[in-house]
Design a protein around this motif. Structure first.
Motif, short mmCIF file in Angstrom:
data_model
loop_
_atom_site.label_atom_id
_atom_site.label_comp_id
_atom_site.label_asym_id
_atom_site.label_seq_id
_atom_site.Cartn_x
_atom_site.Cartn_y
_atom_site.Cartn_z
N PRO A 167 0.65 -1.24 -0.07
CA PRO A 167 -0.03 0.06 -0.01
C PRO A 167 0.67 1.19 -0.12
O PRO A 167 0.49 2.16 -0.78
N VAL A 168 1.80 1.18 0.65
CA VAL A 168 2.83 2.51 0.76
C VAL A 168 3.33 2.63 -0.63
O VAL A 168 3.40 3.78 -1.05
N ALA A 169 3.86 1.60 -1.41
CA ALA A 169 4.44 1.76 -2.56
C ALA A 169 3.45 2.26 -3.72
O ALA A 169 3.84 3.02 -4.44
N ASP A 170 2.12 1.95 -3.61
CA ASP A 170 1.02 2.22 -4.40
C ASP A 170 0.84 3.79 -4.06
O ASP A 170 0.88 4.53 -5.31
N LEU A 171 1.06 4.25 -3.04
CA LEU A 171 0.78 5.62 -2.82
C LEU A 171 2.03 6.53 -3.36
O LEU A 171 1.77 7.56 -3.87
N LEU A 172 3.15 5.82 -2.86
CA LEU A 172 4.60 6.87 -3.36
C LEU A 172 4.49 6.91 -4.94
O LEU A 172 4.80 7.73 -5.66
N ALA A 173 3.86 5.70 -5.61
CA ALA A 173 3.63 5.86 -7.15
C ALA A 173 2.99 6.91 -7.73
O ALA A 173 3.29 7.51 -8.74
N ASP A 174 1.75 7.12 -6.95
CA ASP A 174 0.76 8.24 -7.28
C ASP A 174 1.81 9.51 -6.98
O ASP A 174 1.23 10.52 -7.79
N VAL A 175 2.10 9.48 -5.83
CA VAL A 175 2.99 11.09 -5.57
C VAL A 175 4.06 11.16 -6.61
O VAL A 175 4.36 12.36 -6.84
N SER A 176 4.72 10.08 -6.95
CA SER A 176 5.77 10.21 -7.96
C SER A 176 5.11 10.76 -9.56
O SER A 176 5.95 11.62 -9.98
N ALA A 177 3.92 10.41 -9.77
CA ALA A 177 3.33 10.86 -10.96
C ALA A 177 2.95 12.42 -10.80
O ALA A 177 3.27 13.27 -11.65
N ASP A 178 2.55 12.76 -9.53
CA ASP A 178 2.16 14.17 -9.23
C ASP A 178 3.53 14.91 -9.42
O ASP A 178 3.28 16.13 -9.88
N LEU A 179 4.78 14.40 -8.72
CA LEU A 179 5.75 15.15 -8.78
C LEU A 179 6.20 15.21 -10.19
O LEU A 179 6.82 16.69 -10.62
N ASP A 180 6.18 14.53 -11.21
CA ASP A 180 6.41 14.56 -12.39
C ASP A 180 5.74 15.40 -13.19
O ASP A 180 6.35 16.39 -13.87
N GLU A 181 4.60 15.49 -12.96
CA GLU A 181 3.57 16.80 -13.51
C GLU A 181 4.09 17.86 -12.98
O GLU A 181 4.01 18.92 -13.78
N ASP B 49 -3.30 23.75 -9.92
CA ASP B 49 -4.01 22.74 -9.58
C ASP B 49 -3.46 21.93 -8.42
O ASP B 49 -4.25 21.47 -7.64
N VAL B 50 -2.11 21.72 -8.62
CA VAL B 50 -1.47 20.94 -7.36
C VAL B 50 -1.59 21.54 -5.98
O VAL B 50 -2.14 20.91 -4.88
N LEU B 51 -1.91 22.95 -5.81
CA LEU B 51 -1.85 23.80 -4.76
C LEU B 51 -3.19 23.64 -4.48
O LEU B 51 -3.52 23.32 -3.36
N ARG B 52 -4.28 23.54 -5.40
CA ARG B 52 -5.83 23.79 -5.05
C ARG B 52 -6.03 22.14 -4.52
O ARG B 52 -7.02 22.23 -3.69
N ARG B 53 -5.71 21.19 -5.11
CA ARG B 53 -5.82 19.93 -4.53
C ARG B 53 -5.25 19.68 -3.22
O ARG B 53 -5.88 18.96 -2.32
N GLY B 54 -4.05 20.51 -2.94
CA GLY B 54 -3.37 20.40 -1.68
C GLY B 54 -4.48 21.02 -0.51
O GLY B 54 -4.64 20.59 0.56
N ASN B 55 -4.99 22.23 -0.90
CA ASN B 55 -5.87 22.90 -0.01
C ASN B 55 -7.21 22.01 0.18
O ASN B 55 -7.51 21.92 1.41
N ALA B 56 -7.68 21.30 -0.94
CA ALA B 56 -8.79 20.57 -0.67
C ALA B 56 -8.58 19.23 0.10
O ALA B 56 -9.39 18.83 1.13
N GLY B 57 -7.28 18.65 0.07
CA GLY B 57 -6.87 17.60 0.87
C GLY B 57 -6.56 18.12 2.41
O GLY B 57 -7.18 17.38 3.21
N GLN B 58 -6.04 19.24 2.41
CA GLN B 58 -5.79 19.38 3.89
C GLN B 58 -6.80 19.93 4.53
O GLN B 58 -7.18 19.44 5.99
N ILE B 59 -8.14 20.41 4.07
CA ILE B 59 -9.03 20.90 4.73
C ILE B 59 -10.01 19.60 5.42
O ILE B 59 -10.86 19.82 6.26
#
Length: 361
Positions: free
Chosen positions: A230-244, A269-279
């Protein structure tokens, strides 16, 4: 519950033992390192002498990789009426116990969602779990008496019981605990060989992001080894976000106006998604997050300053909901940020000014 055996006297085990002992439970302590058990006993967590017979509840506070073997040993020698573990991963240990052919009606997997960057019995406190979620993962095989013993433990520790499926728990902690720890470590690793002139500029933001990176690597290797998928799956998603995000930042350097607009859109987009998650992160006591006003007060780094501020806020009839301190670089001073209800901000600001405090707008 009158008696308990805590096997593993690190931070979590000793903290649970302290909470139980403070509430009149007779606690016995055991550890593969006898000196660590003696240290926990000296702190008032119980006795490092073996119990004379079966106890009501055995609490295994061993690393995930050793939970199944430790539980199996305790069960085979009839150490208790009920057994539970407090490891941060739940699915793997249960499957290991099933593979050993043990009767799991007397066992329940649990996980207190609390901890510190420090480890060992000397870091333990009896209130470590107060107000924190404590996950319980019963199955249809779990005996009602064992579930009640687990609930009694949670109550003695003043935690909040949360019932979950074991595998759902492991996916959840990968998201809210294990993956963030690795990301914090990756950010902190950028500082290892950074120039001293850059490191001296560290403020509260980098301290917040890297705080949990100070934890014991050996402990985290045990945790991550028990929940790698599960941790590797999440980091793969984070990696894709980092690439973008990297591509968007590169686009901001382009001479072409259209490319720069694409870059702005990607970063926004990434900043707004961060706002939405943090809240969505729960607020105090696990309630829905609330918006607070910040009253910022400049203070000298001297004994008694914080106590005076809190006393003056109390005299003004204002409750401090949260507090943060930002220390000034190279100066014996700091900025105390007092979080209060919006309607109380004006009252607190006026009261503190009247008492001579320097308020920063």
């Amino acid at each position: 519950m009158r008696t308990a055996l805590v096997i593993g006297t690190g931070l979590i085990g000793t903290s649970a033992a302290l909470a139980l002992a403070q509430r009149g439970v007779v606690v016995h302590l055991a550890d593969h390192d006898p000196e660590q058990a003696r240290t926990a006993a000296a702190l008032g967590a119980g006795s490092d002498e073996a119990p004379g017979g079966p106890v009501d509840l055995a609490i295994v506070a061993a690393p995930p990789a050793h939970v199944a073997a430790t539980l199996a040993d305790a069960m085979r020698r009839g150490a208790a009426r009920g057994y539970l573990d407090v490891a941060s991963v739940k699915g793997g240990p249960r499957r290991e116990l099933e593979a050993l052919g043990l009767d799991l009606s007397c066992y329940i997997g649990t996980h207190p969602m609390s901890g510190r960057e420090k480890s060992g019995p000397l870091a333990a406190t009896g209130d470590l779990f107060e107000g924190r979620p404590w996950v319980l993962t019963p199955t249809r095989d779990t005996d009602t008496e064992v579930l009640n013993l687990a609930l009694e433990l949670v109550s003695h520790c003043r935690a909040v019981p949360v019932v979950m499926d074991a595998d759902a728990h492991d996916r959840a902690v990968a998201l809210v605990s294990h993956m963030p720890h690795l990301v914090s470590s990756l950010v902190a690793a950028r500082l290892e060989h950074a120039e001293e002139s850059a490191v001296r500029l560290c403020g509260q933001g980098i301290r917040d992001v890297t705080r949990i990176a100070a934890s014991d690597p050996g402990m985290w290797i045990d945790i991550l080894s028990a929940n790698p998928g599960p941790v590797a799956d999440l980091l793969a998603d984070v990696s894709a976000d980092l690439d973008e995000t990297v591509q968007a930042l590169r686009a901001l350097q382009a001479s072409d106006e259209a490319k720069r607009r694409e870059g702005v859109t990607g970063i926004e987009d990434v900043l707004r998604r961060g706002n939405a998650g943090q809240i969505r992160v729960p607020g105090k006591h696990g309630s829905a997050p609330r918006r607070y006003e910040v009253v910022a007060v400049l203070i000298d780094d001297q004994p008694g300053q914080l106590a005076r501020i809190f006393a003056d806020a109390g005299a003004a009839g204002v409750n401090i909901e949260d507090v943060r301190i930002e220390h000034a670089t190279g100066q014996q001073a700091g900025l105390v940020q007092l979080m209060v209800e919006p309607k109380a901000a004006v009252v607190l600001t006026g009261a503190l000014r009247e008492r001579g405090w320097a308020i920063r707008q």
